[in-house]
Design an enzyme around this catalytic site. Structure first.
Site, PDB file in Angstrom:
ATOM      1  N   PHE A 103      40.991  70.439  36.165  1.00 34.25           N
ATOM      2  CA  PHE A 103      41.895  71.048  37.136  1.00 34.25           C
ATOM      3  C   PHE A 103      41.258  71.123  38.510  1.00 34.25           C
ATOM      4  O   PHE A 103      40.087  71.505  38.655  1.00 34.25           O
ATOM      5  CB  PHE A 103      42.246  72.481  36.729  1.00 34.25           C
ATOM      6  CG  PHE A 103      43.269  72.600  35.642  1.00 34.25           C
ATOM      7  CD1 PHE A 103      44.623  72.516  35.924  1.00 34.25           C
ATOM      8  CD2 PHE A 103      42.870  72.819  34.326  1.00 34.25           C
ATOM      9  CE1 PHE A 103      45.562  72.648  34.915  1.00 34.25           C
ATOM     10  CE2 PHE A 103      43.806  72.946  33.313  1.00 34.25           C
ATOM     11  CZ  PHE A 103      45.165  72.865  33.606  1.00 34.25           C
ATOM     12  N   ASP A 104      42.049  70.811  39.515  1.00 33.65           N
ATOM     13  CA  ASP A 104      41.764  71.229  40.876  1.00 33.65           C
ATOM     14  C   ASP A 104      41.994  72.746  40.936  1.00 33.65           C
ATOM     15  O   ASP A 104      42.622  73.322  40.043  1.00 33.65           O
ATOM     16  CB  ASP A 104      42.710  70.478  41.815  1.00 33.65           C
ATOM     17  CG  ASP A 104      42.680  70.981  43.232  1.00 33.65           C
ATOM     18  OD1 ASP A 104      41.571  71.127  43.787  1.00 33.65           O
ATOM     19  OD2 ASP A 104      43.767  71.227  43.792  1.00 33.65           O
TER      20      ASP A 104
END
Length: 218
Positions: A9-10
């Site tokens: 995930f960003d």
């Protein structure tokens, strides 16, 4: 859909909405250069990419000036901007669902790792992550690609075919492609559909609920 085992995930624009803190800290840094920002909303398009690049490409600063602005930004961010932040609705449910399905979950953010850890702890979601990686304060991981590769190395993920990156800006998609993995572009963050589609993401989803459906309802 391919069988993914590892989800990266960003952070900004993907797990959290950091608009208030980031825009105020960018404005604070620019003020030190004599640039006044009357409308903080005008800075929202700058959320996501590495800060040094933003200061160089958007304001024409050389590298030394840009790094000085990054330092000024962090001066405010470390004590205030860090917490001027909101968790997107549904993120805890998403993360809990991923862990219940035995996914391995990682963070790959352009935000300095020390700040990223504090944000995950602040929102009490740090326990969902098998490893959380970010940029380095010494600028040794200056691109999203270098951050993603760092996470892969630290987590000993030798086969990116089983990994997928989730993010809201083109840098997330470029980093995924350059490290050999698929990518999900999300439209609820700060990248436009035009920006994201230019990078040909493997999947394009509109909401956190779409992510929950896509990844956990099999």
């Amino acid at each position: 859909m391919k069988s993914y085992k590892h989800i990266l995930f960003d952070l900004d624009g993907t797990l959290t909405d950091p608009a208030e803190g980031i825009t105020k800290c960018i404005a604070y840094a620019l003020e030190a250069k004599g640039i006044h920002t009357p409308d903080l909303n005008s800075l929202k398009p700058l959320i996501g990419p590495p800060l040094k690049d933003t200061f160089m490409h958007t304001y024409g600063f050389d590298e030394k000036e840009a790094l000085a602005c990054v330092d000024k930004y962090r001066e405010r961010f470390a004590t205030q901007g860090l917490y001027e932040n909101l968790l997107f609705d549904g993120i805890p449910k998403l993360l809990e669902g991923l862990k219940s399905k035995d996914y391995k979950v990682y963070l790959a953010t352009s935000k300095p790792e020390i700040f990223a850890h504090k944000i995950l702890q602040h929102f009490a979601i740090d326990s969902y992550f098998d490893f959380a990686g970010g940029s380095a304060l010494d600028d040794s991981r200056p691109t999203k690609t270098s951050v993603i590769q760092y996470v892969l190395n630290k987590a000993n993920l030798v086969d990116p075919q089983h990994c997928i990156m989730i993010g809201d800006r083109k840098h997330d998609l470029i980093g995924a492609r350059e490290t050999g993995m698929d990518a999900i572009a999300v439209l609820y963050g700060y990248g436009s559909e035009e920006e994201l589609m230019k990078e040909k993401p493997t999947y394009l989803l509109h909401s956190v609920d779409d992510l929950i459906q896509f990844l956990t309802h099999k």
